[in-house]
Design an enzyme around this catalytic site. Structure first.
Site, mmCIF file in Angstrom:
data_model
loop_
_atom_site.group_PDB
_atom_site.id
_atom_site.type_symbol
_atom_site.label_atom_id
_atom_site.label_comp_id
_atom_site.label_asym_id
_atom_site.label_seq_id
_atom_site.Cartn_x
_atom_site.Cartn_y
_atom_site.Cartn_z
ATOM 1 C CG ASP A 183 -4.634 2.445 1.144
ATOM 2 O OD1 ASP A 183 -5.697 1.802 1.091
ATOM 3 O OD2 ASP A 183 -3.535 1.946 0.883
ATOM 4 C CG HIS B 2 -1.996 -1.052 1.087
ATOM 5 N ND1 HIS B 2 -3.299 -0.764 0.781
ATOM 6 C CD2 HIS B 2 -1.937 -2.407 1.183
ATOM 7 C CE1 HIS B 2 -4.012 -1.877 0.696
ATOM 8 N NE2 HIS B 2 -3.200 -2.890 0.946
ATOM 9 C CD GLN C 189 8.676 -8.193 -6.484
ATOM 10 O OE1 GLN C 189 8.790 -8.980 -5.552
ATOM 11 N NE2 GLN C 189 7.514 -7.902 -7.009
ATOM 12 C CD1 TRP D 268 -3.024 -3.331 -8.402
ATOM 13 C CD2 TRP D 268 -3.402 -5.108 -9.714
ATOM 14 N NE1 TRP D 268 -3.386 -2.862 -9.647
ATOM 15 C CE2 TRP D 268 -3.620 -3.922 -10.472
ATOM 16 C CE3 TRP D 268 -3.561 -6.343 -10.341
ATOM 17 C CZ2 TRP D 268 -3.998 -3.950 -11.820
ATOM 18 C CZ3 TRP D 268 -3.939 -6.361 -11.689
ATOM 19 C CH2 TRP D 268 -4.144 -5.185 -12.408
HETATM 20 C C1 UDX Z 1 -1.196 -7.489 -0.880
HETATM 21 C C2 UDX Z 1 -2.111 -7.938 -2.041
HETATM 22 O O1 UDX Z 1 -1.891 -9.201 -2.520
HETATM 23 C C3 UDX Z 1 -2.207 -6.921 -3.105
HETATM 24 O O2 UDX Z 1 -2.892 -7.359 -4.244
HETATM 25 C C4 UDX Z 1 -2.891 -5.776 -2.481
HETATM 26 O O3 UDX Z 1 -3.254 -4.818 -3.393
HETATM 27 C C5 UDX Z 1 -1.976 -5.260 -1.396
HETATM 28 O O4 UDX Z 1 -1.768 -6.273 -0.416
HETATM 29 P P1 UDX Z 1 1.412 -8.081 -1.060
HETATM 30 O O5 UDX Z 1 1.049 -9.465 -0.692
HETATM 31 O O6 UDX Z 1 2.429 -7.420 -0.277
HETATM 32 O O7 UDX Z 1 0.139 -7.150 -1.154
HETATM 33 O O8 UDX Z 1 1.896 -8.156 -2.612
HETATM 34 P P2 UDX Z 1 2.140 -7.054 -3.680
HETATM 35 O O9 UDX Z 1 0.899 -6.300 -3.986
HETATM 36 O O10 UDX Z 1 2.772 -7.742 -4.819
HETATM 37 O O11 UDX Z 1 3.162 -6.018 -3.018
HETATM 38 C C6 UDX Z 1 4.443 -6.359 -2.597
HETATM 39 C C7 UDX Z 1 5.388 -5.213 -2.834
HETATM 40 O O12 UDX Z 1 6.589 -5.497 -2.139
HETATM 41 C C8 UDX Z 1 5.744 -5.016 -4.302
HETATM 42 O O13 UDX Z 1 5.694 -3.650 -4.637
HETATM 43 C C9 UDX Z 1 7.168 -5.545 -4.415
HETATM 44 O O14 UDX Z 1 7.971 -4.839 -5.331
HETATM 45 C C10 UDX Z 1 7.687 -5.369 -3.010
HETATM 46 N N1 UDX Z 1 8.705 -6.392 -2.684
HETATM 47 C C11 UDX Z 1 8.346 -7.693 -2.497
HETATM 48 C C12 UDX Z 1 10.017 -6.003 -2.557
HETATM 49 O O15 UDX Z 1 10.356 -4.843 -2.751
HETATM 50 N N2 UDX Z 1 10.931 -6.945 -2.214
HETATM 51 C C13 UDX Z 1 10.637 -8.242 -2.028
HETATM 52 O O16 UDX Z 1 11.548 -9.013 -1.731
HETATM 53 C C14 UDX Z 1 9.290 -8.640 -2.172
#
Ligand code: UDX
Length: 456
Positions: free
Chosen positions: A112, A19, A333, A351
């Site tokens: 948010d 978020h 990432q 997402w």
């Molecule tokens: C969750 C939901 O799955 C998502 O769809 C919703 O909108 C927000 O909550 P999350 O499980 O954290 O989020 O996944 P994601 O939405 O993919 O966000 C993870 C973030 O962490 C990404 O921006 C990714 O770039 C970052 N990340 C992840 C890192 O920077 N390093 C890592 O090692 C893993």
């Protein structure tokens, strides 16, 4: 709206990685267009923000009642949300009032959508207000239809769900909170709350872009003030030039080293599988074990993010890796996904991760866990054609064979060429959307111009 010369927007975040990233990114975009912008984030998460403040982007704390310890010390999600609502409303009000004595009083709040009480505070102070959605617009439209009674999930149980603008969804393709699987989750109440008064906002921003969910945008016309402003990926990754915008600028976990980047640099282009399940999903031991042996069986190099490798990985796995794979507890990432050695992203389809994979043109293997992820994974495979979904076995787990097979399908199988071409096509479309004159950029521009008072 109060008549003031200079606009000032307050962007309010929810303290989770998935978020903060898009909201902080949105704040940076607004600031880069010359709009006075303040990011309000909880004191605990504020420590994780590395973005340097500029004259146009300020960062201020907003209290959730857990200033020292953060969310993890709250007795329950419900207690945390209640605390944030009570303490945060007052804290947000203070920020608005404080700005009234300056040359740029706050004239708008972007919050948010998990913090719907921000709408009340904004309205009480007569400022414009926008909800920011961090899920796909298609997913949000589904929740909204449930809230409005347009979808009776009990009646529809087991049947294919058909809603305007969204491809027909089987039971395992809809958000997990809606298919009965996790119906009792407190997250469902949290999510549904944000749809109750959605239309009262002046705008509903979504971290997506028009080309990506065109049918949905058409279907929602006149129902919501929906505005697609994404993808919220730092501009440097979209070949743009917003000064200093080379990362999200916030990380709730620490990067311990960048050895993995050195390791990646020794690998040929498109040869490495990157595996990550985001920041929230708790993957079972059994599932981790299957992924581990599936990755080995694929005979490809892999880089795997797993927060507790010692607890979760099967015995002997780490020692058996050698040059074949690398395990890290966290990484940047975007830096990894944009590395030329990475040729496949095994993802839970959160997402943000989905948008990042698309924006960087990386073919995906979808292993969705919960929440919106099953729905996102359907789009990945069937709508955008940028990857495959790994099938589950009768235990509800993605087995090692399915992992190895899916990775091969994406990296070297019959359809791999088409998947790669689609991935590159979406990368171009994502860049275009946020470039000058693109569909998202035009919306951000008109928002900024309106707040600056030029169109009043
Ligand atoms: C969750 C939901 O799955 C998502 O769809 C919703 O909108 C927000 O909550 P999350 O499980 O954290 O989020 O996944 P994601 O939405 O993919 O966000 C993870 C973030 O962490 C990404 O921006 C990714 O770039 C970052 N990340 C992840 C890192 O920077 N390093 C890592 O090692 C893993």
């Amino acid at each position: 709206m109060k008549s003031q010369k200079q606009g000032h927007v307050l962007v309010v975040t929810y303290p989770a990685q998935g978020h903060i990233n898009p909201l902080l990114q949105f704040a940076k975009r607004l600031a880069s267009k010359g709009l006075k912008t303040t990011l309000a984030t909880t004191p605990y998460t504020l420590k994780s923000i590395t973005t340097t403040t500029t004259t146009s982007l300020q960062i201020e704390p907003i209290s959730d009642g857990y200033d020292e310890s953060g969310f993890s010390q709250a007795p329950s999600l419900e207690a945390y949300l209640e605390s944030f609502r009570a303490v945060g409303s007052k804290s947000l009000e203070d920020l608005i009032v404080k700005s009234n004595n300056t040359t740029s009083p706050v004239n708008s709040v972007v919050y948010d959508s998990l913090l719907p009480w921000a709408l009340d505070v904004a309205r009480a102070h007569g400022v414009l207000c926008a909800a920011f959605m961090t899920n796909s617009a298609s997913c949000c439209s589904l929740y909204w239809r449930v809230d409005r009674g347009g979808l009776d999930l009990e009646r529809e149980k087991g049947s294919v769900l058909v809603v305007p603008g969204v491809p027909p969804l089987g039971v395992n393709e809809m958000p997990s909170f809606l298919n009965g699987e996790i119906a009792q989750s407190p997250y469902l109440a949290l999510i549904m709350e944000k749809f109750k008064r959605l239309e009262e906002n002046d705008w509903v921003f979504c971290n997506s872009f028009e080309e990506l969910e065109g049918e949905l945008v058409k279907a929602m016309q006149g129902l919501w003030p929906l505005q697609m402003v994404g993808p919220m990926v730092p501009s440097a990754y979209l070949d743009q030039q917003i000064e200093g915008d080379t990362s999200y600028g916030a990380s709730l976990w620490k990067l311990t080293s960048d050895q993995h980047m050195t390791w990646l640099s020794t690998k040929p282009p498109n040869s490495v599988i990157y595996v990550s399940f985001g920041s929230m999903a708790d993957i079972s031991h059994k599932q981790v074990e299957e992924i581990a042996w599936g990755l080995k069986a694929s005979e490809k190099h892999f880089l795997w993010v797993i927060k507790e490798p010692k607890n979760k990985l099967p015995n002997g796995f780490l020692n058996s890796l050698g040059e074949a794979g690398m395990v890290v507890t966290w990484c940047d990432q975007l830096e990894v996904l944009s590395h030329q050695a990475v040729g496949c992203f095994v993802t839970h389809c959160g997402w943000n991760s989905t948008l990042e994979g698309l924006s960087l043109g990386v073919p995906m293997v979808a292993v969705p866990q919960w929440s919106d992820q099953p729905m996102n994974s359907k789009f990945v495979e069937e709508v955008w054609g940028v990857g495959v979904r790994a099938g589950r076995n009768e235990e509800g787990i993605v087995g090692r064979e399915a992992i190895a097979m899916s990775v091969r399908a994406v990296m070297e199988g019959e359809r791999s060429g088409e998947i790669r071409r689609n991935a590159l096509k979406w990368r171009v479309a994502a860049k275009k959307a946020v470039s000058i004159g693109g569909s998202s950029d035009r919306i951000v521009d008109s928002f900024v111009e309106l707040l600056k008072g030029k169109k009043n």
